[in-house]
Write a protein that holds these residues in place. Structure first.
Motif, PDB file in Angstrom:
ATOM      1  N   TRP A 159       2.397   2.784   3.062  1.00 52.22           N
ATOM      2  CA  TRP A 159       3.438   2.154   3.633  1.00 52.22           C
ATOM      3  C   TRP A 159       5.040   2.784   4.094  1.00 52.22           C
ATOM      4  O   TRP A 159       4.722   3.021   2.777  1.00 52.22           O
TER       5      TRP A 159
ATOM      6  N   HIS B  41       4.220  -5.350   9.588  1.00 53.56           N
ATOM      7  CA  HIS B  41       3.107  -4.643   8.763  1.00 53.56           C
ATOM      8  C   HIS B  41       3.211  -4.197   7.920  1.00 53.56           C
ATOM      9  O   HIS B  41       1.985  -3.750   7.114  1.00 53.56           O
ATOM     10  N   LYS B  42       3.853  -3.041   7.653  1.00 54.31           N
ATOM     11  CA  LYS B  42       4.187  -2.528   6.602  1.00 54.31           C
ATOM     12  C   LYS B  42       5.865  -2.070   6.477  1.00 54.31           C
ATOM     13  O   LYS B  42       5.528  -1.774   5.515  1.00 54.31           O
TER      14      LYS B  42
ATOM     15  N   SER C   1       0.715  -1.449   0.142  1.00 54.01           N
ATOM     16  CA  SER C   1       0.079   0.146   0.053  1.00 54.01           C
ATOM     17  C   SER C   1       0.483   1.002   0.471  1.00 54.01           C
ATOM     18  O   SER C   1       2.262   1.564   0.283  1.00 54.01           O
TER      19      SER C   1
ATOM     20  N   CYS D 253      -9.225   0.570  12.337  1.00 55.40           N
ATOM     21  CA  CYS D 253      -8.581  -0.896  12.021  1.00 55.40           C
ATOM     22  C   CYS D 253      -8.571  -2.124  12.666  1.00 55.40           C
ATOM     23  O   CYS D 253      -9.307  -1.268  13.853  1.00 55.40           O
TER      24      CYS D 253
ATOM     25  N   ALA E 158      -6.157  -3.959  -1.162  1.00 55.73           N
ATOM     26  CA  ALA E 158      -5.557  -2.284  -1.333  1.00 55.73           C
ATOM     27  C   ALA E 158      -5.473  -1.578  -2.742  1.00 55.73           C
ATOM     28  O   ALA E 158      -4.800  -2.459  -3.408  1.00 55.73           O
TER      29      ALA E 158
ATOM     30  N   CYS F  18      -4.081  -5.631   5.816  1.00 52.76           N
ATOM     31  CA  CYS F  18      -3.295  -5.864   5.793  1.00 52.76           C
ATOM     32  C   CYS F  18      -1.767  -6.165   6.962  1.00 52.76           C
ATOM     33  O   CYS F  18      -1.132  -5.748   7.637  1.00 52.76           O
TER      34      CYS F  18
ATOM     35  N   ARG G   2      -8.168   0.845   1.304  1.00 52.68           N
ATOM     36  CA  ARG G   2      -7.175   0.013   2.951  1.00 52.68           C
ATOM     37  C   ARG G   2      -7.270  -1.376   2.597  1.00 52.68           C
ATOM     38  O   ARG G   2      -6.297  -2.411   2.186  1.00 52.68           O
ATOM     39  N   THR G   3      -8.537  -2.230   3.078  1.00 55.01           N
ATOM     40  CA  THR G   3      -9.011  -3.469   2.498  1.00 55.01           C
ATOM     41  C   THR G   3     -10.292  -3.643   2.405  1.00 55.01           C
ATOM     42  O   THR G   3     -10.829  -3.064   2.955  1.00 55.01           O
TER      43      THR G   3
END
Length: 574
Positions: free
Chosen positions: A159, A210-211, A156, A301, A414, A320, A410-411
């Motif tokens: 990120w 996660h990122k 994404s 989130c 993404a 994510c 986002r989800t």
């Protein structure tokens, strides 16, 4: 485990608009004192350009807010309690990274970069790196190892790596001065412990996994060749970043002499490893295995935990990421969410308030002070009033529709290029009806996330609601339960993220051996539950199918401008 005597910890929660600190009795979770600081530069709109999806925050907003809220909490609590504070832990928004020098100092804190947005924290909602994210996704397909497998298969623009590459390309001065790239949640503990070498910064498994594409299966980050072959500007960055990561029940260090003196605390105060707000918020909201914990604010989130052995071979596509230990050490943490939730309602409020904001000041009837007071009153009341009116509208198959991608998606899957939409309007579509459609769209977007988990073999067995929207809007929460056809429990605490940080502080400081025990002892429980209305769930199920069909059309139009009308018609029919 029972703690027999009072011991105190502080949780610090960095949100989009403000930072909040809460001083808590670790024995029972009692909130002794709290303080909030709104970022002054952010409030002025400095360093941001919403038309270009650029949202930057100055590190001074964070530093000043940290000192202010910690001091105010300690002042409110009194010197007796301040003398026995054992630990401090921090959560932040994310991915919100910044360029730093070798010492770990953000470039924006250096005189040469003090007004340069590219030298500031790139806020989670900044989407200036859409092109770079697309390049990462295309580039990853060229490798035998799927380096995107643990982040849902799609990288994404929100990120870490996409933002780093964009900043390096956009600004030669920052590129030349940048030694490393750090997350907000890793920098604040580094700051409090007096760090002077970025190589010694303890990076959280939460942010890294996660990122930033970190995974134990790779032995750390993907190899340098993965990044340098994408763009030579990234060459060498893996060596200047990190290999090891840490869960948030561990200590990043102890309070530095400088910060101990500034705050009036002991240098023995333990500073915990940081994490993202939703992850610590899930703990503060007493997350349970296979229950989706929804932190509902400007965005959502959505966190889910499950035993590692039960899900480690199941990779949920389009979320994510799933990272062992990112929420609760020893459990698999899975993250999803929506790019805009409360932000959608705020956009509509701003739209409706435009005449007042722009014309009241020119009024020949009202004084300036009266006009300002009237605007503030209406601004505060407009969403509750719309909710009350929208709740009275009978539910119909033919109500207006909306698609909730006002800040991209986002989800699941993404795509920050997508845009929101409002469909099916007529001359009878008044403000409450449009607002109702927007709320419904955000609930439908939430249901798509639940559907994806279920489809991929990770069942969602319950819902937990947290955050401002969850606590303040029964209308939205009842619609959420009806759309999901599933009860949703609302956590009692108004500060689940800060309380979660306090739970981690109590664990890092050794008051509790595990965060699970801190969660059990310090959790405040639930004070509301919304159950689905059988008279409405069937209608919402039908409208949800139309929402998905309309969404396919909007997505097709967004990605393929020359799409044929017949193709669109076929999607709507399906």
């Amino acid at each position: 485990m029972l703690v027999s005597e009072d011991q105190y910890v502080i949780g610090v929660d960095y949100g989009t608009d403000s930072v909040r600190s809460v001083l808590v009795n670790a024995r029972n979770g009692e909130e002794v004192a709290a303080s909030v600081y709104y970022y002054p530069r952010w409030q002025q709109g400095l360093y941001c350009n919403p038309a270009q999806n650029q949202f930057r925050q100055h590190p001074l907003d964070y530093v000043e807010g940290l000192e202010y809220t910690l001091k105010e909490c300690l002042q409110k609590a009194g010197s007796t309690i301040a003398a026995v504070v054992k630990g401090i832990s921090i959560d932040t928004t994310g991915s919100t990274p910044i360029a730093v020098n070798r010492a770990g100092t953000p470039l924006a804190l250096l005189p040469a970069f003090s007004e340069n947005p590219n030298a500031m924290f790139v806020l989670w909602k900044d989407h200036t790196a859409v092109t770079e994210a697309a390049e990462i996704n295309a580039h990853a397909t060229r490798f035998d190892t799927n380096y995107l497998q643990y982040v849902g298969g799609i990288y994404s623009s929100e990120w870490f790596w996409a933002k780093l590459l964009h900043v390096l390309r956009a600004d030669e001065q920052v590129r030349n001065a940048c030694y490393s790239w750090v997350e907000h949640c890793d920098w604040i503990p580094f700051l409090l412990t007096g760090g002077t070498d970025v190589a010694q910064m303890k990076r959280s498994v939460c942010a890294a996994g996660h990122k930033a594409l970190w995974a134990a299966a790779y032995g750390g980050l993907p190899p340098d060749q993965f990044f340098s072959s994408l763009d030579p500007l990234l060459q060498g960055y893996t060596q200047r970043l990190f290999k090891d990561t840490y869960t948030s029940d561990q200590a990043a260090g102890t309070l530095s002499p400088e910060w101990a003196e500034r705050l009036g605390l002991s240098t023995e105060v333990v500073i915990g490893v940081g994490a993202f707000d939703a992850h610590m918020g899930a703990v503060g909201g007493q997350i349970e295995p296979y229950h989706l914990s929804k932190v509902m604010g400007t965005s959502t989130c959505d966190m889910l935990v499950a035993p590692v052995a039960e899900v480690e071979d199941k990779l949920v596509r389009g979320i994510c990421g799933q990272v062992p230990g990112s929420v609760i050490p020893g459990m698999m943490g899975l993250e999803a969410g929506q790019s805009a939730f409360g932000d959608t309602y705020a956009w509509f409020r701003k739209l409706l308030l435009w005449p007042l904001q722009n014309l009241l000041s020119q009024s020949e009837v009202l004084s300036g002070d009266t006009a300002a007071a009237l605007f503030n009153e209406l601004s505060d009341n407009i969403i509750p009033a719309l909710s009350n009116q929208a709740e009275q509208i009978p539910l119909s198959e033919n109500d207006p529709f909306a698609i909730d991608w006002f800040n991209g998606r986002r989800t699941p899957d993404a795509n920050q290029l997508l845009k929101g939409a409002i469909l099916g309007l007529s001359l009878g579509s008044d403000a409450p009806r449009v607002f109702k459609a927007l709320v419904e769209a955000t609930c439908f977007g939430a249901k798509k996330i639940v559907d994806r988990f279920n489809e991929q073999g990770v069942p969602v067995k319950g819902l937990i609601g947290m955050g401002g929207v969850a606590r303040k809007s029964p209308f939205i929460m009842q619609m959420m339960a009806d759309v999901m056809d599933m009860p949703i429990r609302i956590h009692r605490s108004e500060q689940t993220c800060a309380i979660g940080a306090a739970m981690f502080a109590a664990t890092a400081a050794g008051i509790y051996p595990k965060v699970d025990e801190a969660m059990a002892a310090m959790g405040q429980g639930f004070d509301a539950e919304y159950k689905p209305d059988p008279a409405r769930t069937g209608i919402y199920a039908s409208r949800y199918l139309k929402y998905k069909a309309h969404g396919e059309v909007i997505e097709a139009l967004s990605s393929t401008p020359q799409v044929q009308v017949t193709d669109i018609q076929e999607k709507v029919v399906r």
